[in-house]
Scaffold this motif. Structure first.
Motif, PDB file in Angstrom:
ATOM      1  N   PHE A   1       0.833  -1.201   0.000  1.00 52.58           N
ATOM      2  CA  PHE A   1       0.000   0.000   0.000  1.00 52.58           C
ATOM      3  C   PHE A   1       0.869   1.252   0.000  1.00 52.58           C
ATOM      4  O   PHE A   1       0.633   2.201  -0.752  1.00 52.58           O
ATOM      5  CB  PHE A   1      -0.914  -0.010   1.231  1.00 52.58           C
ATOM      6  N   VAL A   2       1.898   1.244   0.869  1.00 50.09           N
ATOM      7  CA  VAL A   2       2.779   2.406   1.000  1.00 50.09           C
ATOM      8  C   VAL A   2       3.585   2.620  -0.280  1.00 50.09           C
ATOM      9  O   VAL A   2       3.697   3.750  -0.787  1.00 50.09           O
ATOM     10  CB  VAL A   2       3.714   2.229   2.208  1.00 50.09           C
ATOM     11  N   SER A   3       4.142   1.544  -0.850  1.00 53.89           N
ATOM     12  CA  SER A   3       4.979   1.660  -2.050  1.00 53.89           C
ATOM     13  C   SER A   3       4.198   2.207  -3.240  1.00 53.89           C
ATOM     14  O   SER A   3       4.735   2.961  -4.054  1.00 53.89           O
ATOM     15  CB  SER A   3       5.581   0.300  -2.413  1.00 53.89           C
ATOM     16  N   GLN A   4       2.923   1.818  -3.345  1.00 53.13           N
ATOM     17  CA  GLN A   4       2.100   2.305  -4.448  1.00 53.13           C
ATOM     18  C   GLN A   4       1.984   3.825  -4.441  1.00 53.13           C
ATOM     19  O   GLN A   4       1.758   4.439  -5.500  1.00 53.13           O
ATOM     20  CB  GLN A   4       0.697   1.695  -4.368  1.00 53.13           C
ATOM     21  N   ARG A   5       2.126   4.438  -3.290  1.00 53.01           N
ATOM     22  CA  ARG A   5       2.020   5.892  -3.181  1.00 53.01           C
ATOM     23  C   ARG A   5       3.384   6.567  -3.135  1.00 53.01           C
ATOM     24  O   ARG A   5       3.535   7.695  -3.592  1.00 53.01           O
ATOM     25  CB  ARG A   5       1.210   6.244  -1.927  1.00 53.01           C
ATOM     26  N   GLU A   6       4.364   5.861  -2.581  1.00 49.54           N
ATOM     27  CA  GLU A   6       5.679   6.475  -2.447  1.00 49.54           C
ATOM     28  C   GLU A   6       6.374   6.664  -3.787  1.00 49.54           C
ATOM     29  O   GLU A   6       6.940   7.741  -4.052  1.00 49.54           O
ATOM     30  CB  GLU A   6       6.560   5.616  -1.536  1.00 49.54           C
ATOM     31  N   ILE A   7       6.364   5.649  -4.621  1.00 48.28           N
ATOM     32  CA  ILE A   7       7.106   5.732  -5.889  1.00 48.28           C
ATOM     33  C   ILE A   7       6.579   6.856  -6.773  1.00 48.28           C
ATOM     34  O   ILE A   7       7.363   7.685  -7.263  1.00 48.28           O
ATOM     35  CB  ILE A   7       7.101   4.374  -6.614  1.00 48.28           C
ATOM     36  N   PRO A   8       5.240   6.965  -7.004  1.00 48.46           N
ATOM     37  CA  PRO A   8       4.751   8.123  -7.775  1.00 48.46           C
ATOM     38  C   PRO A   8       5.087   9.451  -7.101  1.00 48.46           C
ATOM     39  O   PRO A   8       5.388  10.433  -7.791  1.00 48.46           O
ATOM     40  CB  PRO A   8       3.235   7.894  -7.816  1.00 48.46           C
ATOM     41  N   ALA A   9       5.035   9.487  -5.759  1.00 46.38           N
ATOM     42  CA  ALA A   9       5.348  10.741  -5.054  1.00 46.38           C
ATOM     43  C   ALA A   9       6.780  11.165  -5.305  1.00 46.38           C
ATOM     44  O   ALA A   9       7.070  12.351  -5.535  1.00 46.38           O
ATOM     45  CB  ALA A   9       5.101  10.565  -3.557  1.00 46.38           C
ATOM     46  N   VAL A  10       7.713  10.221  -5.290  1.00 45.80           N
ATOM     47  CA  VAL A  10       9.117  10.528  -5.551  1.00 45.80           C
ATOM     48  C   VAL A  10       9.291  10.989  -6.998  1.00 45.80           C
ATOM     49  O   VAL A  10       9.979  11.986  -7.275  1.00 45.80           O
ATOM     50  CB  VAL A  10      10.006   9.297  -5.268  1.00 45.80           C
ATOM     51  N   MET A  11       8.670  10.282  -7.925  1.00 51.27           N
ATOM     52  CA  MET A  11       8.837  10.602  -9.343  1.00 51.27           C
ATOM     53  C   MET A  11       8.272  11.982  -9.692  1.00 51.27           C
ATOM     54  O   MET A  11       8.796  12.684 -10.550  1.00 51.27           O
ATOM     55  CB  MET A  11       8.172   9.536 -10.208  1.00 51.27           C
ATOM     56  N   GLN A  12       7.201  12.369  -8.998  1.00 49.69           N
ATOM     57  CA  GLN A  12       6.542  13.632  -9.338  1.00 49.69           C
ATOM     58  C   GLN A  12       7.124  14.832  -8.594  1.00 49.69           C
ATOM     59  O   GLN A  12       6.807  15.975  -8.912  1.00 49.69           O
ATOM     60  CB  GLN A  12       5.048  13.524  -9.024  1.00 49.69           C
ATOM     61  N   SER A  13       7.974  14.588  -7.623  1.00 49.86           N
ATOM     62  CA  SER A  13       8.472  15.682  -6.773  1.00 49.86           C
ATOM     63  C   SER A  13       9.810  16.245  -7.221  1.00 49.86           C
ATOM     64  O   SER A  13      10.249  17.270  -6.703  1.00 49.86           O
ATOM     65  CB  SER A  13       8.592  15.196  -5.318  1.00 49.86           C
ATOM     66  N   ILE A  14      10.474  15.574  -8.156  1.00 50.39           N
ATOM     67  CA  ILE A  14      11.818  15.979  -8.566  1.00 50.39           C
ATOM     68  C   ILE A  14      11.913  15.999 -10.085  1.00 50.39           C
ATOM     69  O   ILE A  14      11.257  15.206 -10.777  1.00 50.39           O
ATOM     70  CB  ILE A  14      12.876  14.997  -7.995  1.00 50.39           C
ATOM     71  N   ASP A  15      12.735  16.886 -10.594  1.00 53.43           N
ATOM     72  CA  ASP A  15      13.017  16.925 -12.029  1.00 53.43           C
ATOM     73  C   ASP A  15      14.046  15.837 -12.348  1.00 53.43           C
ATOM     74  O   ASP A  15      15.225  15.937 -11.994  1.00 53.43           O
ATOM     75  CB  ASP A  15      13.557  18.309 -12.421  1.00 53.43           C
ATOM     76  N   TRP A  16      13.584  14.784 -13.006  1.00 56.41           N
ATOM     77  CA  TRP A  16      14.453  13.647 -13.299  1.00 56.41           C
ATOM     78  C   TRP A  16      15.028  13.701 -14.721  1.00 56.41           C
ATOM     79  O   TRP A  16      15.583  12.705 -15.203  1.00 56.41           O
ATOM     80  CB  TRP A  16      13.672  12.336 -13.140  1.00 56.41           C
ATOM     81  N   SER A  17      14.907  14.826 -15.382  1.00 57.62           N
ATOM     82  CA  SER A  17      15.359  14.907 -16.774  1.00 57.62           C
ATOM     83  C   SER A  17      16.827  14.518 -16.978  1.00 57.62           C
ATOM     84  O   SER A  17      17.167  13.939 -18.019  1.00 57.62           O
ATOM     85  CB  SER A  17      15.110  16.312 -17.335  1.00 57.62           C
ATOM     86  N   PRO A  18      17.736  14.766 -15.992  1.00 57.18           N
ATOM     87  CA  PRO A  18      19.118  14.315 -16.207  1.00 57.18           C
ATOM     88  C   PRO A  18      19.248  12.800 -16.361  1.00 57.18           C
ATOM     89  O   PRO A  18      20.232  12.309 -16.909  1.00 57.18           O
ATOM     90  CB  PRO A  18      19.846  14.812 -14.952  1.00 57.18           C
ATOM     91  N   LEU A  19      18.263  12.051 -15.850  1.00 57.04           N
ATOM     92  CA  LEU A  19      18.331  10.595 -15.935  1.00 57.04           C
ATOM     93  C   LEU A  19      17.372  10.027 -16.974  1.00 57.04           C
ATOM     94  O   LEU A  19      17.090   8.831 -16.980  1.00 57.04           O
ATOM     95  CB  LEU A  19      17.997   9.978 -14.565  1.00 57.04           C
ATOM     96  N   GLU A  20      16.858  10.869 -17.831  1.00 55.57           N
ATOM     97  CA  GLU A  20      15.867  10.435 -18.812  1.00 55.57           C
ATOM     98  C   GLU A  20      16.436   9.337 -19.712  1.00 55.57           C
ATOM     99  O   GLU A  20      17.606   9.361 -20.110  1.00 55.57           O
ATOM    100  CB  GLU A  20      15.439  11.629 -19.671  1.00 55.57           C
ATOM    101  N   ASN A  21      15.579   8.354 -20.005  1.00 51.04           N
ATOM    102  CA  ASN A  21      15.932   7.242 -20.898  1.00 51.04           C
ATOM    103  C   ASN A  21      17.017   6.329 -20.325  1.00 51.04           C
ATOM    104  O   ASN A  21      17.717   5.654 -21.067  1.00 51.04           O
ATOM    105  CB  ASN A  21      16.379   7.751 -22.278  1.00 51.04           C
ATOM    106  N   THR A  22      17.175   6.336 -18.990  1.00 50.60           N
ATOM    107  CA  THR A  22      18.115   5.392 -18.375  1.00 50.60           C
ATOM    108  C   THR A  22      17.347   4.461 -17.458  1.00 50.60           C
ATOM    109  O   THR A  22      16.252   4.772 -17.007  1.00 50.60           O
ATOM    110  CB  THR A  22      19.201   6.122 -17.560  1.00 50.60           C
ATOM    111  N   SER A  23      17.905   3.320 -17.188  1.00 53.96           N
ATOM    112  CA  SER A  23      17.260   2.345 -16.322  1.00 53.96           C
ATOM    113  C   SER A  23      18.320   1.584 -15.544  1.00 53.96           C
ATOM    114  O   SER A  23      19.282   1.090 -16.108  1.00 53.96           O
ATOM    115  CB  SER A  23      16.421   1.361 -17.142  1.00 53.96           C
ATOM    116  N   VAL A  24      18.146   1.538 -14.229  1.00 55.99           N
ATOM    117  CA  VAL A  24      19.061   0.767 -13.393  1.00 55.99           C
ATOM    118  C   VAL A  24      18.193  -0.159 -12.545  1.00 55.99           C
ATOM    119  O   VAL A  24      17.752   0.205 -11.473  1.00 55.99           O
ATOM    120  CB  VAL A  24      19.928   1.679 -12.496  1.00 55.99           C
TER     121      VAL A  24
END
Length: 375
Positions: free
Chosen positions: A219-242
């Motif tokens: 339940f917590v993870s379903q909300r945490e991951i979108p919250a992290v993704m939407q709170s920061i500009d991740w453009s420097p890591l665009e198109n990468t996957s680790v």
């Protein structure tokens, strides 16, 4: 004064119970047989009118708001236990959108229960916005409030939180809290003292308890991951996957490392840590921060995704889920969440500047702390 008490026995039976010389009144009152149980020496034929102001103590003032708050706080576990009971019995699913009497609910449950006991704990839960009470055909019926409806079985149900936090091993851990503080032994946590086994070992061997804990984590993870993704500009890591176990795209390399050993962390611009540092003591966190600083570029950023507690005047009289979870970490031996001032102190010691702490209203179990290289 027993001749006077004859005049108030029917109205104030409980007052009689505190006068040892008048025990006969209590026994007689409960058995409805006054003549048999009242000692003859206490009987009187006096018909002298009673002065209602004579020998009566001054009525005490009303409870203050502080007294009421303290009484409510000391009784908070009453409603917690009642809440746990109705969740275990499946009452929210039986009620659903209906309005039913306790007797009707009792007949629909999968186990046999006392309808009187059920009625009384449900009545208690009307005082804390879980149930509401109404009269149908001169009989009390109950329904779910908007808050109570969150306990029905569904993908978004909060019932797993009630079952996990009120599960016997966690509940019993609170009973070991004082013993833990008095012992001075910080390696045997309240959970260990109460259950004779540490939390990881317990959950590894108890499937039902682990199921509820995992439902909470999901339940917590379903909300945490979108919250992290939407709170920061991740453009420097665009198109990468680790992602472990996934073949990386061209230009991305998966590297195993040790956060405490700087040489194992490749040079980078951004390092992200999520729910890791809450499991480590301050001296270990400081080592990790220093390792990250060595690996980061001059304009690098360290992103820490962990709960951050308020401190100082801001924390006073403010309910914050992070503060509760911090104590839960202590109970189970997972170390601690930290406050704003604690993070600032650790960051400064490791050569970082605390730039910003981002709150995530959609996921109150975390904050996003941004550290940059100190100049």
């Amino acid at each position: 004064h027993c001749n006077r008490m004859q005049g108030i026995i029917l109205l104030c039976g409980f007052i009689i119970s505190i006068r040892s010389s008048c025990e006969g009144f209590v026994i007689g009152f409960r058995r409805n047989s006054f003549s048999e149980k009242i000692p003859s020496q206490h009987l009187s034929s006096s018909t002298t009118p009673i002065d209602p102001t004579e020998d009566i103590a001054t009525i005490p003032p009303s409870l203050t708001s502080a007294e009421i708050s303290l009484l409510k706080l000391s009784q908070a576990h009453f409603t917690s236990q009642a809440l746990h009971s109705i969740v275990l019995l499946g009452v929210p699913d039986v009620l659903c959108d209906s309005i039913l009497s306790a007797e009707s609910i009792a007949t629909k449950l999968q186990v046999k229960v006392s309808s009187d006991a059920l009625f009384r704990i449900m009545r208690l839960l009307t005082t804390c916005d879980i149930l509401f009470e109404t009269i149908v055909d001169d009989k009390i019926h109950f329904g779910l409030t908007q808050t109570g409806a969150l306990l029905r079985t569904s993908d978004s149900s909060l019932a797993p939180f009630v079952r996990h936090w009120m599960d016997d091993p966690l509940w019993d851990s609170w009973m070991g809290l004082t013993r833990y503080m008095l012992s001075g032994n910080t390696t045997h946590y309240p959970f260990d003292l109460a259950n004779g086994i540490n939390a990881p070992e317990y959950f590894q061997n108890n499937i039902e308890s682990t199921k509820h804990r995992n439902q909470v984590a999901h339940f917590v993870s379903q909300r945490e991951i979108p919250a992290v993704m939407q709170s920061i500009d991740w453009s420097p890591l665009e198109n990468t996957s680790v992602v472990e176990g996934v073949q990386p795209p061209p230009g991305v390399t998966l590297v195993a490392g040790d956060m405490f050993v700087p040489d194992t962390i490749p040079p980078c611009d951004i390092i992200i840590s999520k729910h890791v540092l809450c499991d480590w003591k301050d001296q270990d966190v400081l080592r990790m921060l220093e390792s990250c600083r060595t690996a980061l570029s001059e304009k690098g950023i360290l992103i820490i995704v962990d709960a951050v507690l308020l401190d100082g005047p801001e924390a006073s009289n403010q309910w914050q889920v992070q503060t509760s979870l911090d104590v839960l970490l202590m109970l189970t031996g997972r170390n601690m969440d930290r406050s704003v001032s604690q993070w600032r102190s650790l960051a400064t010691s490791a050569g970082f500047t605390l730039d910003k702490i981002i709150s995530c209203p959609s996921s109150p179990s975390l904050n996003i702390t941004l550290l940059s290289m100190a100049s």
